[in-house]
Design a protein around this motif. Structure first.
Motif, PDB file in Angstrom:
ATOM      1  N   ARG A  92      66.916  12.610   3.177  1.00 38.68           N
ATOM      2  CA  ARG A  92      66.040  12.654   4.352  1.00 38.68           C
ATOM      3  C   ARG A  92      65.107  13.852   4.272  1.00 38.68           C
ATOM      4  NH1 ARG A  92      66.168  15.546   8.708  1.00 38.68           N
ATOM      5  NH2 ARG A  92      68.353  16.177   8.537  1.00 38.68           N
ATOM      6  N   THR A  93      65.647  15.013   3.953  1.00 40.25           N
ATOM      7  CA  THR A  93      64.806  16.209   3.873  1.00 40.25           C
ATOM      8  C   THR A  93      63.882  16.151   2.664  1.00 40.25           C
ATOM      9  OG1 THR A  93      66.586  17.450   2.792  1.00 40.25           O
ATOM     10  CG2 THR A  93      66.377  17.688   5.177  1.00 40.25           C
ATOM     11  N   LYS A  94      64.358  15.558   1.566  1.00 43.72           N
ATOM     12  CA  LYS A  94      63.508  15.396   0.386  1.00 43.72           C
ATOM     13  C   LYS A  94      62.289  14.523   0.715  1.00 43.72           C
ATOM     14  CE  LYS A  94      63.691  13.942  -4.416  1.00 43.72           C
ATOM     15  NZ  LYS A  94      64.521  13.406  -5.489  1.00 43.72           N
ATOM     16  N   ALA A  95      62.478  13.573   1.631  1.00 40.88           N
ATOM     17  CA  ALA A  95      61.388  12.695   2.060  1.00 40.88           C
ATOM     18  C   ALA A  95      60.576  13.323   3.200  1.00 40.88           C
ATOM     19  CB  ALA A  95      61.941  11.346   2.504  1.00 40.88           C
ATOM     20  N   ASN A  96      60.853  14.587   3.530  1.00 42.49           N
ATOM     21  CA  ASN A  96      60.174  15.283   4.633  1.00 42.49           C
ATOM     22  C   ASN A  96      60.254  14.485   5.930  1.00 42.49           C
ATOM     23  OD1 ASN A  96      59.332  17.546   3.095  1.00 42.49           O
ATOM     24  ND2 ASN A  96      57.703  16.293   2.218  1.00 42.49           N
ATOM     25  N   MET A  97      61.431  13.977   6.209  1.00 35.02           N
ATOM     26  CA  MET A  97      61.642  13.137   7.375  1.00 35.02           C
ATOM     27  C   MET A  97      62.573  13.834   8.358  1.00 35.02           C
ATOM     28  SD  MET A  97      63.068   9.216   7.323  1.00 35.02           S
ATOM     29  CE  MET A  97      61.779   8.685   6.217  1.00 35.02           C
ATOM     30  N   LYS A  98      62.216  13.823   9.609  1.00 29.85           N
ATOM     31  CA  LYS A  98      63.077  14.377  10.649  1.00 29.85           C
ATOM     32  C   LYS A  98      64.119  13.331  11.030  1.00 29.85           C
ATOM     33  CE  LYS A  98      59.555  17.399  12.437  1.00 29.85           C
ATOM     34  NZ  LYS A  98      58.813  17.878  13.584  1.00 29.85           N
ATOM     35  N   LYS A  99      65.206  13.810  11.628  1.00 32.25           N
ATOM     36  CA  LYS A  99      66.266  12.888  12.054  1.00 32.25           C
ATOM     37  C   LYS A  99      65.720  11.810  12.984  1.00 32.25           C
ATOM     38  CE  LYS A  99      69.943  16.274  11.757  1.00 32.25           C
ATOM     39  NZ  LYS A  99      70.884  17.095  12.492  1.00 32.25           N
ATOM     40  N   GLN A 100      64.848  12.196  13.898  1.00 24.25           N
ATOM     41  CA  GLN A 100      64.304  11.232  14.848  1.00 24.25           C
ATOM     42  C   GLN A 100      63.459  10.174  14.144  1.00 24.25           C
ATOM     43  OE1 GLN A 100      65.032  11.092  18.312  1.00 24.25           O
ATOM     44  NE2 GLN A 100      64.247   9.066  17.841  1.00 24.25           N
ATOM     45  N   GLU A 101      62.702  10.575  13.126  1.00 22.83           N
ATOM     46  CA  GLU A 101      61.886   9.621  12.374  1.00 22.83           C
ATOM     47  C   GLU A 101      62.773   8.597  11.665  1.00 22.83           C
ATOM     48  OE1 GLU A 101      57.984  12.121  11.029  1.00 22.83           O
ATOM     49  OE2 GLU A 101      59.882  12.681  10.077  1.00 22.83           O
ATOM     50  N   LEU A 102      63.846   9.080  11.045  1.00 21.32           N
ATOM     51  CA  LEU A 102      64.771   8.173  10.374  1.00 21.32           C
ATOM     52  C   LEU A 102      65.424   7.242  11.385  1.00 21.32           C
ATOM     53  CD1 LEU A 102      66.295   7.213   7.880  1.00 21.32           C
ATOM     54  CD2 LEU A 102      67.940   9.061   8.258  1.00 21.32           C
ATOM     55  N   ALA A 103      65.865   7.806  12.487  1.00 16.73           N
ATOM     56  CA  ALA A 103      66.500   7.002  13.527  1.00 16.73           C
ATOM     57  C   ALA A 103      65.546   5.916  14.038  1.00 16.73           C
ATOM     58  CB  ALA A 103      66.951   7.898  14.685  1.00 16.73           C
ATOM     59  N   ASP A 104      64.292   6.274  14.267  1.00 24.48           N
ATOM     60  CA  ASP A 104      63.312   5.301  14.747  1.00 24.48           C
ATOM     61  C   ASP A 104      63.108   4.169  13.744  1.00 24.48           C
ATOM     62  OD1 ASP A 104      62.970   6.789  17.059  1.00 24.48           O
ATOM     63  OD2 ASP A 104      61.086   7.713  16.392  1.00 24.48           O
ATOM     64  N   GLN A 105      63.030   4.507  12.470  1.00 23.98           N
ATOM     65  CA  GLN A 105      62.824   3.488  11.439  1.00 23.98           C
ATOM     66  C   GLN A 105      64.020   2.550  11.321  1.00 23.98           C
ATOM     67  OE1 GLN A 105      61.157   4.492   7.671  1.00 23.98           O
ATOM     68  NE2 GLN A 105      59.885   6.115   8.513  1.00 23.98           N
ATOM     69  N   LEU A 106      65.199   3.066  11.599  1.00 24.59           N
ATOM     70  CA  LEU A 106      66.415   2.266  11.474  1.00 24.59           C
ATOM     71  C   LEU A 106      66.845   1.612  12.777  1.00 24.59           C
ATOM     72  CD1 LEU A 106      68.409   4.754   9.235  1.00 24.59           C
ATOM     73  CD2 LEU A 106      67.369   2.593   8.501  1.00 24.59           C
ATOM     74  N   GLY A 107      66.230   2.011  13.881  1.00 22.71           N
ATOM     75  CA  GLY A 107      66.591   1.448  15.180  1.00 22.71           C
ATOM     76  C   GLY A 107      67.930   1.957  15.696  1.00 22.71           C
ATOM     77  N   ILE A 108      68.227   3.214  15.377  1.00 22.94           N
ATOM     78  CA  ILE A 108      69.465   3.836  15.847  1.00 22.94           C
ATOM     79  C   ILE A 108      69.123   5.136  16.558  1.00 22.94           C
ATOM     80  CG2 ILE A 108      70.878   2.775  14.040  1.00 22.94           C
ATOM     81  CD1 ILE A 108      70.800   5.423  12.507  1.00 22.94           C
ATOM     82  N   HIS A 109      70.113   5.758  17.159  1.00 19.35           N
ATOM     83  CA  HIS A 109      69.905   7.010  17.889  1.00 19.35           C
ATOM     84  C   HIS A 109      69.971   8.203  16.935  1.00 19.35           C
ATOM     85  CE1 HIS A 109      70.439  10.143  20.935  1.00 19.35           C
ATOM     86  NE2 HIS A 109      69.928   9.256  21.773  1.00 19.35           N
ATOM     87  N   GLN A 110      69.194   9.214  17.220  1.00 16.72           N
ATOM     88  CA  GLN A 110      69.161  10.436  16.411  1.00 16.72           C
ATOM     89  C   GLN A 110      70.552  11.063  16.290  1.00 16.72           C
ATOM     90  OE1 GLN A 110      66.347  13.388  17.742  1.00 16.72           O
ATOM     91  NE2 GLN A 110      67.459  15.038  16.743  1.00 16.72           N
ATOM     92  N   ASP A 111      71.325  11.020  17.358  1.00 23.05           N
ATOM     93  CA  ASP A 111      72.676  11.588  17.326  1.00 23.05           C
ATOM     94  C   ASP A 111      73.560  10.867  16.311  1.00 23.05           C
ATOM     95  OD1 ASP A 111      71.936  13.381  19.281  1.00 23.05           O
ATOM     96  OD2 ASP A 111      72.904  12.279  20.918  1.00 23.05           O
ATOM     97  N   TYR A 112      73.339   9.565  16.144  1.00 20.64           N
ATOM     98  CA  TYR A 112      74.116   8.800  15.161  1.00 20.64           C
ATOM     99  C   TYR A 112      73.757   9.245  13.741  1.00 20.64           C
ATOM    100  CZ  TYR A 112      76.613   4.833  13.134  1.00 20.64           C
ATOM    101  OH  TYR A 112      77.476   4.046  12.416  1.00 20.64           O
TER     102      TYR A 112
END
Length: 74
Positions: free
Chosen positions: A8-28
């Motif tokens: 995730r960090t290698k892709a310069n992606m924040k947790k929220q960005e990943l969560a949004d793309q996957l349709g899950i919550h940032q806490d997950y």
């Protein structure tokens, strides 16, 4: 231990960005990165596909990047 945070960090992606793309919550995402939760196979596959790697590379294999760099100088 898994490699989600690394990729995730290698892709310069924040947790929220990943969560949004996957349709899950940032806490997950945080819980998965810490090893407190394990995603089901379908979610794990979507994560791996997003980073262009296999599920094994994401969750089971140690990061090899350091080994590759050190071998170049041998």
């Amino acid at each position: 231990m898994n490699n989600l945070k690394y990729y995730r960090t290698k892709a310069n992606m924040k947790k929220q960005e990943l969560a949004d793309q996957l349709g899950i919550h940032q806490d997950y995402v945080s819980m998965i990165e810490r090893g407190a939760r394990r995603p089901g196979f379908n979610l794990a596959k979507r994560m791996a596909d997003l980073f262009g790697i296999t599920v094994d590379e994401l969750f089971f294999c140690p990061i090899q990047e350091q080994n590759v760099q050190s071998e170049e100088f041998i």
